[in-house]
Design an enzyme around this catalytic site. Structure first.
Site, PDB file in Angstrom:
ATOM      1  N   ARG A  44      13.395 -42.022-101.341  1.00 25.75           N
ATOM      2  CA  ARG A  44      12.088 -42.243-100.717  1.00 25.75           C
ATOM      3  C   ARG A  44      11.701 -40.975 -99.972  1.00 25.75           C
ATOM      4  O   ARG A  44      12.547 -40.283 -99.405  1.00 25.75           O
ATOM      5  CB  ARG A  44      12.132 -43.424 -99.732  1.00 25.75           C
ATOM      6  CG  ARG A  44      12.101 -44.789-100.386  1.00 25.75           C
ATOM      7  CD  ARG A  44      10.758 -45.097-101.043  1.00 25.75           C
ATOM      8  NE  ARG A  44      10.693 -46.406-101.662  1.00 25.75           N
ATOM      9  CZ  ARG A  44      10.917 -46.650-102.970  1.00 25.75           C
ATOM     10  NH1 ARG A  44      11.235 -45.673-103.781  1.00 25.75           N
ATOM     11  NH2 ARG A  44      10.805 -47.888-103.445  1.00 25.75           N
ATOM     12  N   HIS A  98       6.778 -40.231-108.904  1.00 28.76           N
ATOM     13  CA  HIS A  98       7.470 -41.514-108.703  1.00 28.76           C
ATOM     14  C   HIS A  98       7.758 -42.200-110.051  1.00 28.76           C
ATOM     15  O   HIS A  98       7.359 -43.341-110.270  1.00 28.76           O
ATOM     16  CB  HIS A  98       6.654 -42.448-107.790  1.00 28.76           C
ATOM     17  CG  HIS A  98       7.509 -43.518-107.153  1.00 28.76           C
ATOM     18  ND1 HIS A  98       7.300 -44.001-105.889  1.00 28.76           N
ATOM     19  CD2 HIS A  98       8.596 -44.191-107.618  1.00 28.76           C
ATOM     20  CE1 HIS A  98       8.195 -44.931-105.596  1.00 28.76           C
ATOM     21  NE2 HIS A  98       9.006 -45.070-106.651  1.00 28.76           N
TER      22      HIS A  98
HETATM   23  P1  NAP Z   1      21.219 -50.304-102.468  1.00 29.93           P
HETATM   24  O1  NAP Z   1      22.052 -50.931-103.535  1.00 29.93           O
HETATM   25  O2  NAP Z   1      20.742 -51.148-101.345  1.00 29.93           O
HETATM   26  O3  NAP Z   1      22.092 -49.079-101.902  1.00 29.93           O
HETATM   27  C1  NAP Z   1      21.720 -48.373-100.773  1.00 29.93           C
HETATM   28  C2  NAP Z   1      22.853 -47.423-100.412  1.00 29.93           C
HETATM   29  O4  NAP Z   1      22.448 -46.645 -99.289  1.00 29.93           O
HETATM   30  C3  NAP Z   1      24.132 -48.157-100.001  1.00 29.93           C
HETATM   31  O5  NAP Z   1      25.265 -47.464-100.458  1.00 29.93           O
HETATM   32  C4  NAP Z   1      24.059 -48.105 -98.475  1.00 29.93           C
HETATM   33  O6  NAP Z   1      25.309 -48.154 -97.817  1.00 29.93           O
HETATM   34  C5  NAP Z   1      23.430 -46.760 -98.275  1.00 29.93           C
HETATM   35  N1  NAP Z   1      22.831 -46.672 -96.932  1.00 29.93           N
HETATM   36  C6  NAP Z   1      21.821 -47.402 -96.412  1.00 29.93           C
HETATM   37  N2  NAP Z   1      21.587 -47.054 -95.134  1.00 29.93           N
HETATM   38  C7  NAP Z   1      22.475 -46.085 -94.852  1.00 29.93           C
HETATM   39  C8  NAP Z   1      22.757 -45.322 -93.692  1.00 29.93           C
HETATM   40  N3  NAP Z   1      22.071 -45.494 -92.553  1.00 29.93           N
HETATM   41  N4  NAP Z   1      23.744 -44.426 -93.737  1.00 29.93           N
HETATM   42  C9  NAP Z   1      24.466 -44.244 -94.872  1.00 29.93           C
HETATM   43  N5  NAP Z   1      24.258 -44.942 -96.022  1.00 29.93           N
HETATM   44  C10 NAP Z   1      23.278 -45.837 -95.997  1.00 29.93           C
HETATM   45  O7  NAP Z   1      19.939 -49.611-103.084  1.00 29.93           O
HETATM   46  P2  NAP Z   1      19.721 -49.106-104.595  1.00 29.93           P
HETATM   47  O8  NAP Z   1      19.366 -50.244-105.466  1.00 29.93           O
HETATM   48  O9  NAP Z   1      20.870 -48.244-104.956  1.00 29.93           O
HETATM   49  O10 NAP Z   1      18.399 -48.224-104.395  1.00 29.93           O
HETATM   50  C11 NAP Z   1      18.371 -47.110-103.519  1.00 29.93           C
HETATM   51  C12 NAP Z   1      16.942 -46.651-103.311  1.00 29.93           C
HETATM   52  O11 NAP Z   1      16.465 -45.986-104.473  1.00 29.93           O
HETATM   53  C13 NAP Z   1      15.922 -47.769-103.103  1.00 29.93           C
HETATM   54  O12 NAP Z   1      15.958 -48.250-101.786  1.00 29.93           O
HETATM   55  C14 NAP Z   1      14.623 -47.063-103.423  1.00 29.93           C
HETATM   56  O13 NAP Z   1      14.112 -46.478-102.248  1.00 29.93           O
HETATM   57  C15 NAP Z   1      15.042 -45.979-104.411  1.00 29.93           C
HETATM   58  N6  NAP Z   1      14.484 -46.181-105.768  1.00 29.93           N
HETATM   59  C16 NAP Z   1      13.636 -45.252-106.271  1.00 29.93           C
HETATM   60  C17 NAP Z   1      13.121 -45.396-107.546  1.00 29.93           C
HETATM   61  C18 NAP Z   1      12.214 -44.352-108.145  1.00 29.93           C
HETATM   62  O14 NAP Z   1      11.687 -44.545-109.233  1.00 29.93           O
HETATM   63  N7  NAP Z   1      12.018 -43.234-107.491  1.00 29.93           N
HETATM   64  C19 NAP Z   1      13.476 -46.504-108.321  1.00 29.93           C
HETATM   65  C20 NAP Z   1      14.340 -47.441-107.771  1.00 29.93           C
HETATM   66  C21 NAP Z   1      14.851 -47.278-106.488  1.00 29.93           C
HETATM   67  P3  NAP Z   1      26.260 -49.451 -97.951  1.00 29.93           P
HETATM   68  O15 NAP Z   1      26.812 -49.360 -99.359  1.00 29.93           O
HETATM   69  O16 NAP Z   1      27.291 -49.248 -96.934  1.00 29.93           O
HETATM   70  O17 NAP Z   1      25.381 -50.647 -97.748  1.00 29.93           O
END
Ligand code: NAP
Length: 309
Positions: free
Chosen positions: A224, A272
């Site tokens: 993001r 995006h």
């Molecule tokens: P997710 O499964 O919720 O994973 C988030 C990861 O970030 C987890 O490992 C979490 O740690 C870590 N995290 C969160 N807060 C943190 C902090 N304060 N310090 C350190 N680590 C932290 O999310 P996801 O499905 O992988 O998706 C990640 C992001 O990708 C989404 O939120 C979205 O913004 C982005 N995205 C972008 C696109 C695009 O097309 N550009 C598409 C899809 C998603 P824990 O494992 O300890 O919980």
């Protein structure tokens, strides 16, 4: 009959309508999928932040909301939403993100821009290191970050990952928490940001943290926009601390025409598109989650509203 409101833009309806109907049938759900309804009859909502729905309080019999997006920052703090919110975890979304990140990591690793963009008749030989000698740091080891890390491990990169809680990902040197971040950053020749946008992760790549990266680092941000302090990144690009950035997400989208990122010769902007939710695979999770909720189980991939993702 279970009434499910599809609260997403027209374009999404065209793509998701039929796969959702099929998936509801496959789960044995007697579903009434609608785009408009008397709010009191609505039991579940399939939601996209680009849709019209902002106020959930009118849905007095609502049992759950399924987001079509993985990122939930636009809905997680909505005070009118009082029922479980599930985020999207989709194999198609994962595959797309792996392809985007691996593509750009390889582009940086092999210095492909140098060959692709330069046809100046100069016979200059640059032999890139092997992947095993290139460190890649993935910030965020969730559904997407772990999948991207595993794909990079399969290519033999020296992969490091960072998350909030301790994690184990095969082949990845894992760090966690504030204390682990400084050490992790020293392994970021190429940094991939796959963190959610929360209060804690906003500006996580600050000027100070960027200064901890190896000089000449490259940054890929499909997470993001607010994860990066934009002014700090622009300064680091100008000083050479960061030699290039590929940015897919921004504080304001579409990225305004006069934004410095568009003009910068060390920035690649993508609109995006890193990865999209794929209707055929995502519809299965939507249907499974509603079937689970209807049979008294909790939905999968419920957002923790306290931590914001
Ligand atoms: P997710 O499964 O919720 O994973 C988030 C990861 O970030 C987890 O490992 C979490 O740690 C870590 N995290 C969160 N807060 C943190 C902090 N304060 N310090 C350190 N680590 C932290 O999310 P996801 O499905 O992988 O998706 C990640 C992001 O990708 C989404 O939120 C979205 O913004 C982005 N995205 C972008 C696109 C695009 O097309 N550009 C598409 C899809 C998603 P824990 O494992 O300890 O919980």
């Amino acid at each position: 009959m279970t009434t499910i409101l599809f609260a997403a833009p027209n374009k999404d309806w065209e793509e998701f309508g039929a796969p959702l109907e099929d998936a509801f049938k496959a789960e044995g759900l007697n579903a009434n999928l609608v785009r408009e309804a008397d709010p009191e009859t609505v039991e579940y909502i399939v939601y996209a932040p680009t849709g019209w729905l902002k106020d959930f309080s009118q849905f007095t019999n609502l049992k759950g909301v399924q987001s079509l997006w993985a990122g939930v920052e636009k809905i997680v703090d909505n005070p009118t939403l009082q029922v479980p919110l599930a985020r999207m975890v989709d194999s198609g979304l994962k595959e797309g993100m792996i392809e985007y990140c691996v593509g750009h990591v390889l582009r940086y690793h092999l210095d492909m821009d140098q060959d692709v963009l330069r046809q100046d008749a100069k016979w200059e030989v640059h032999v890139p290191p092997l992947a095993k000698d290139r460190s890649v740091l993935v910030l965020g080891l969730g559904a997407l970050g772990a999948a991207v890390s595993e794909a990079l491990v399969a290519l033999n990169f020296d992969v490091h990952g960072w998350s909030r809680s301790p994690k184990q990902v095969p082949g990845v040197r894992c760090y966690h928490g504030e204390d682990g971040l400084a050490e992790a950053l020293t392994a970021g020749e190429i940094v991939v940001l796959l963190l959610p946008q929360t209060a804690e992760t906003t500006n996580i790549l600050s000027a100070h943290r960027i200064s901890l990266l190896p000089r000449g680092a490259r940054i890929i941000n499909p997470g993001r926009g607010p994860l990066i302090d934009d002014d700090a990144l622009l300064a680091a690009l100008d000083s050479g601390q960061v030699v290039h950035a590929t940015l897919d997400v921004f504080r304001i989208e579409p990225l305004p025409k006069d934004h410095p990122y568009w003009q910068h010769d060390r920035v690649t902007v993508t609109p995006h598109i890193a990865s999209d939710t794929r209707p055929d695979t995502a519809a299965k999770l939507v249907a499974e989650n509603i079937r689970r909720a209807e049979s008294g189980q909790s939905m999968k991939f419920i957002v923790d509203r306290d931590v914001g993702y």
